[in-house]
Design a protein around this motif. Structure first.
Motif, PDB file in Angstrom:
ATOM      1  N   THR A 104       0.826  -1.211   0.000  1.00  0.00           N
ATOM      2  CA  THR A 104       0.000   0.000   0.000  1.00  0.00           C
ATOM      3  C   THR A 104       0.863   1.265   0.000  1.00  0.00           C
ATOM      4  N   HIS A 108       0.056   3.925  -2.878  1.00  0.00           N
ATOM      5  CA  HIS A 108      -0.277   5.335  -2.643  1.00  0.00           C
ATOM      6  C   HIS A 108       0.867   6.263  -3.031  1.00  0.00           C
ATOM      7  N   GLN A 112      -0.267   5.911  -7.343  1.00  0.00           N
ATOM      8  CA  GLN A 112      -1.205   7.031  -7.360  1.00  0.00           C
ATOM      9  C   GLN A 112      -0.495   8.386  -7.315  1.00  0.00           C
ATOM     10  N   GLN A 114       0.945   9.985  -4.910  1.00  0.00           N
ATOM     11  CA  GLN A 114       0.638  10.817  -3.757  1.00  0.00           C
ATOM     12  C   GLN A 114       1.871  11.137  -2.910  1.00  0.00           C
ATOM     13  N   GLY A 118       0.630  10.734   0.800  1.00  0.00           N
ATOM     14  CA  GLY A 118      -0.339   9.672   0.576  1.00  0.00           C
ATOM     15  C   GLY A 118       0.061   8.355   1.197  1.00  0.00           C
TER      16      GLY A 118
END
Length: 150
Positions: A104, A108, A112, A114, A118
């Motif tokens: 994760t 993130h 993504q 981020q 993030g």
């Protein structure tokens, strides 16, 4: 200067506070393990109700086949969270959760885009689960009650 006779911990600047800290040491660690485990259960609850529901997402991250990895993700979060919370098979459950959380972080932070903002929550969670993967459960756990740790 350390107190080498008892536990190799640094001595408190205010020694009178040791009477508060020392008895709460195990309680604080137990509380962290229970909260971390229960929050993983909460996060995995929706996934365990539909264990194949994340197949597309995990394939999007490069984990094929999704029909294999999605239920594994669901079980790791839900049942692994229960195991961490009660302190049963703590090390393998926490190790598996750490792997999921590092994915994760990648998702993130990189996928993504981020960045740290993030991924910071996942980094914190990964650090917590890594702690229990290495440390195991303490005396307030099922592992301790049965007298065996993985």
């Amino acid at each position: 200067m350390t107190d080498t006779a008892a536990n190799n911990r640094p001595r408190a600047i205010l020694p009178a506070l040791e009477r508060i800290y020392l008895p709460l040491d195990t309680l604080a660690e137990t509380l962290l393990r229970i909260v971390a485990g229960l929050l993983l259960v909460t996060h995995g609850y929706g996934k365990i109700l539909d264990p194949f529901g994340a197949a597309g997402m995990v394939e999007g991250l490069g984990f094929y086949p999704g029909v294999f990895w999605s239920p594994l993700l669901s079980a790791t979060e839900f049942f692994g969270g229960i195991f961490i919370a009660i302190g049963f098979l703590t090390r393998p459950a926490a190790f598996a959760a750490t792997i999921v959380l590092l994915v994760t972080v990648y998702f993130h932070g990189i996928v993504q885009g981020q960045g740290l903002g993030g991924a910071e929550k996942s980094i914190l969670w990964a650090a917590i689960t890594f702690f229990f993967a290495i440390r195991g459960a303490n005396s307030q756990s099922v592992d301790a009650k049965i007298g065996r740790q993985f």
